[in-house]
Scaffold this motif. Structure first.
Motif, PDB file in Angstrom:
ATOM      1  N   ARG A  51       0.685  -1.090   0.174  1.00 60.13           N
ATOM      2  CA  ARG A  51      -0.042   0.066   0.150  1.00 60.13           C
ATOM      3  C   ARG A  51       1.010   1.332   0.065  1.00 60.13           C
ATOM      4  N   ARG A  52       0.244   2.213  -0.551  1.00 57.92           N
ATOM      5  CA  ARG A  52       1.005   3.536  -0.605  1.00 57.92           C
ATOM      6  C   ARG A  52       1.006   4.257   0.855  1.00 57.92           C
ATOM      7  N   ALA A  53       1.969   4.599   1.239  1.00 58.86           N
ATOM      8  CA  ALA A  53       2.301   5.281   2.752  1.00 58.86           C
ATOM      9  C   ALA A  53       1.411   6.522   2.746  1.00 58.86           C
ATOM     10  N   VAL A  54       0.579   6.605   3.879  1.00 53.43           N
ATOM     11  CA  VAL A  54      -0.134   7.594   4.308  1.00 53.43           C
ATOM     12  C   VAL A  54       0.553   8.704   5.010  1.00 53.43           C
ATOM     13  N   THR A  55       0.397   9.752   4.757  1.00 49.04           N
ATOM     14  CA  THR A  55       0.984  10.848   5.289  1.00 49.04           C
ATOM     15  C   THR A  55       0.318  11.146   6.732  1.00 49.04           C
ATOM     16  N   PRO A  56       1.030  11.725   7.430  1.00 43.19           N
ATOM     17  CA  PRO A  56       0.459  12.127   8.862  1.00 43.19           C
ATOM     18  C   PRO A  56      -0.677  13.142   8.677  1.00 43.19           C
ATOM     19  N   ALA A  57      -0.800  13.699   7.680  1.00 42.37           N
ATOM     20  CA  ALA A  57      -1.909  14.831   7.593  1.00 42.37           C
ATOM     21  C   ALA A  57      -3.225  13.857   7.002  1.00 42.37           C
ATOM     22  N   GLU A  58      -2.922  13.116   6.291  1.00 39.56           N
ATOM     23  CA  GLU A  58      -4.074  11.938   5.786  1.00 39.56           C
ATOM     24  C   GLU A  58      -4.630  11.232   6.668  1.00 39.56           C
ATOM     25  N   ALA A  59      -3.722  10.953   7.757  1.00 38.35           N
ATOM     26  CA  ALA A  59      -4.081   9.924   8.762  1.00 38.35           C
ATOM     27  C   ALA A  59      -5.035  10.726   9.620  1.00 38.35           C
TER      28      ALA A  59
END
Length: 121
Positions: A6-14
């Motif tokens: 999976r593509r890494a999720v950025t902290p802002a997206e999280a």
């Protein structure tokens, strides 16, 4: 066979995903609370002949776990109050689960707990 990553999720997206999930859970809780209050109000109005405001107070007190405010006069009202108290106890557990689920999910992600992973993976 290659495993797709999976593509890494950025902290802002999280944070946005967490806020969206928590808002959705709170909306479900609010909807359940409105339905629970409506059931209580209709029940008290039908079985005890209470006014809407008296039924609201009694339903709110039982739903919150405090107990009825007014003395119940009819057998139907007493039966309804007991049944509504049992319903309310279950309601609180279920509604709390809806609100806490996204919080626990977020905490598990913070600790990088992955489902189905073993130590040898």
């Amino acid at each position: 066979m290659a495993v797709a990553r999976r593509r890494a999720v950025t902290p802002a997206e999280a944070r946005r995903r967490f806020a969206r999930n928590l808002a959705r859970a709170l909306a479900v809780w609010l909807g359940l609370a409105v339905v629970g209050m409506a059931i209580g109000m209709v029940g008290y109005m039908a079985t005890e002949g209470m006014s809407a405001i008296d039924a609201y107070v009694n339903a709110a007190m039982i739903l919150s776990g405090m107990g009825p405010v007014d003395q119940l006069k009819t057998e139907g009202g007493k039966f309804f109050a007991g049944s509504y108290a049992l319903f309310s106890g279950l309601f609180v557990v279920i509604a709390t689960g809806f609100v806490l689920a996204p919080i626990f999910h977020h905490v598990l992600h913070r600790f990088h707990v992955e489902q189905g992973k073993n130590d040898d993976d």
